[in-house]
Enzyme design. Structure first.
Site, PDB file in Angstrom:
ATOM      1  N   CYS A  79       0.848  -1.202   0.000  1.00  0.00           N
ATOM      2  CA  CYS A  79       0.000   0.000   0.000  1.00  0.00           C
ATOM      3  C   CYS A  79       0.884   1.254   0.000  1.00  0.00           C
ATOM      4  CB  CYS A  79      -0.982  -0.024   1.167  1.00  0.00           C
ATOM      5  SG  CYS A  79      -2.320   1.167   0.957  1.00  0.00           S
ATOM      6  N   HIS A 183      -3.798  -4.969  -0.175  1.00  0.00           N
ATOM      7  CA  HIS A 183      -3.338  -5.522   1.096  1.00  0.00           C
ATOM      8  C   HIS A 183      -3.410  -7.051   1.060  1.00  0.00           C
ATOM      9  CE1 HIS A 183      -3.054  -1.802   3.485  1.00  0.00           C
ATOM     10  NE2 HIS A 183      -3.938  -1.352   2.608  1.00  0.00           N
ATOM     11  N   GLU A 185      -2.311  -8.987   3.202  1.00  0.00           N
ATOM     12  CA  GLU A 185      -2.584  -9.451   4.570  1.00  0.00           C
ATOM     13  C   GLU A 185      -4.059  -9.331   4.932  1.00  0.00           C
ATOM     14  OE1 GLU A 185      -1.418  -6.581   3.762  1.00  0.00           O
ATOM     15  OE2 GLU A 185      -1.985  -5.020   5.188  1.00  0.00           O
TER      16      GLU A 185
END
Lengths: 205, 253
Positions: A79, A183, A185
């Site tokens: 990001c 993202h 994650e």
């Protein structure tokens, strides 16, 4: 060992939690001096480009990250962390970035009815094969949340693009440096695959 | 292309998950940790946690629930309820929240949204707007539907976007928990009036209500609680229903 760079911004816990799930050794580090001990480094981040660069400089991270990158070991920016890899950004005024990937970071200006920030799930259109995308199905959705996007100077660095009222670059890699605008994650389950690929990545410099 | 989102809302009170009707008569709907695990297994697009008790004790448990959720699932998490200071926001973000929801303080602490946007980015701030109809038109309510203000929801939203809100979360108190469908008129007017994504909440009772809001208005996302609490519905079924209705939904793998 993987290091997650803690420079006071961003949701570090989420990146660490996602890597913990992959059962790899990971540490959140707050001192640039520790960087040289690690084989892989993740630069996360949310917030503004200008503020983040100011912090990276004042805490000594900018120099340490450039030195680390020069060793050829893998570095992944997520990001804002991806955006900081570039030469410059225009958020809250023109600011120099880390300069590890050629190009700049500019505001998203999608065609109507799309609204900025670009928040939600959008599909990544991969542009070429790369070890980070191994085993990934084409056109899978990832979670994005951002108002600016990267414009690489070198088309060869573009790994993936995304359509949001016009195309923007969503993933890049240049030698041992990679960046994801989305993202991983936060993007189960395909994001986990990308992180696992990063753990296994042996860049050819 | 960007997909539409379906967002389960978890209301928290006394460390339990609850749901009411028109912001009153709350009843217990289970253990929030269990719900998080289930929503994670069903790959919900995002989760919103709202602490309706909004006390210092309940904030501790909200933070704990978010911390646990961030460990167990990797999906976007938003959290709020009674947030008044940047320190409370930071604490939630450190616990693993990606965004915070600011509702009452958006009225009572006018600088908070700008402060969060400046420190953490505007993508981090979801401005909540609870509203209900009055004779003069729709009005913003604060303190979990206990206090009426003179604010018009749309003018209020535009002001909050100017301050730095990255998303607007509107909740129609009149429809909350009734399962009679969303306030589509407000959803459309709001989505047309602000430059950031709008999340519509309050009133969803079946999947066609979700489709009505996502197809009939320019809303970016729908949020719901009763729909998933009461009945055999879940995000997987919602997604496939909406995909069959021609609405762009995310592809998981």
């Amino acid at each position: 060992m993987i290091a997650i760079v803690n420079y006071g911004v961003g949701n570090l816990a989420s990146v660490k939690n996602a890597l913990d799930r992959l059962d790899v050794e990971v540490e959140i580090i707050s001192s640039p001096d520790d960087l040289s001990k690690f084989q892989r480094v993740i630069l996360p981040g949310v917030g503004s480009f200008r503020l983040a660069m100011q912090t990276l400089h004042s805490l000594g991270w900018a120099q340490a990250l450039r030195a680390y990158a020069a060793t050829g070991r893998p570095l992944l920016g997520i990001c804002l962390g991806m955006q900081l890899l570039f030469d410059s950004g225009e958020e809250h005024g023109q600011t120099d970035g880390l300069g590890l990937i050629k190009g700049k970071v500019v505001r998203l200006t999608p065609a109507a009815p799309n609204k900025v920030p670009h928040v939600g799930w959008n599909n990544l259109v991969t542009q070429r094969d790369h070890p980070l995308f191994q085993g990934l199905k084409p056109n899978v959705d990832f979670y994005f949340v951002h108002s600016f996007h990267c414009v690489p100077a070198n088309a060869d660095d573009i790994l993936g693009i995304c359509d949001f009222g016009g195309e923007f670059v969503a993933a890049v890699a240049s030698r041992n440096i990679a960046g994801m605008q989305f993202h991983p994650e936060k993007s189960q389950p395909s994001g986990g695959k990308i992180l696992q690929n990063f753990v296994n990545w042996e860049p050819q410099c | 292309m960007l997909k539409k989102r379906v967002i389960p809302v978890l209301l928290l009170q006394h460390e339990r998950m609850v749901k009411g009707v028109q912001f009153a008569n709350y009843r217990d709907t289970g253990n929030p940790s269990t719900a998080v695990r289930i929503y994670s297994a069903q790959d919900a697009d995002e989760l919103v946690f709202l602490d309706i008790q909004a006390s210092s004790d309940s904030r501790r448990s909200l933070i704990e629930i978010v911390r646990q959720a961030a460990i167990e699932c990797y999906m976007p998490l938003a959290a709020g309820g009674g947030l008044q200071s940047i320190d409370e926001v930071r604490e939630l973000l450190l616990a693993g929240a990606d965004k915070v929801v600011v509702t009452t303080a958006a009225v009572t602490h006018p600088k908070l949204i700008a402060e969060i946007a400046e420190k953490f980015g505007n993508q981090c701030v979801v401005a909540g707007i609870d509203y209900r109809q009055s004779e003069a038109g729709p009005r913003v309510w604060i303190r979990c539907g206990q206090e009426e203000t003179k604010l018009d929801p749309i003018a209020h939203a535009q002001n909050l976007v100017t301050q730095g809100a990255g998303e607007i979360f509107i909740n129609c108190i009149d429809r909350d928990g009734t399962m009679q469908g969303y306030d589509l008129g407000m959803a459309e007017r709001m989505a047309a009036a602000v430059s950031v994504p709008v999340i519509v909440c309050g009133g969803a009772g079946n999947f066609s209500h979700l489709a009505d809001a996502l197809r009939g208005t320019s809303a970016s996302a729908v949020a719901c609680a009763s729909l998933f609490h009461f009945g055999d519905n879940n995000p997987i079924r919602a997604r496939s229903y909406l995909r069959n209705a021609g609405i762009p939904m995310r592809v998981l793998k």
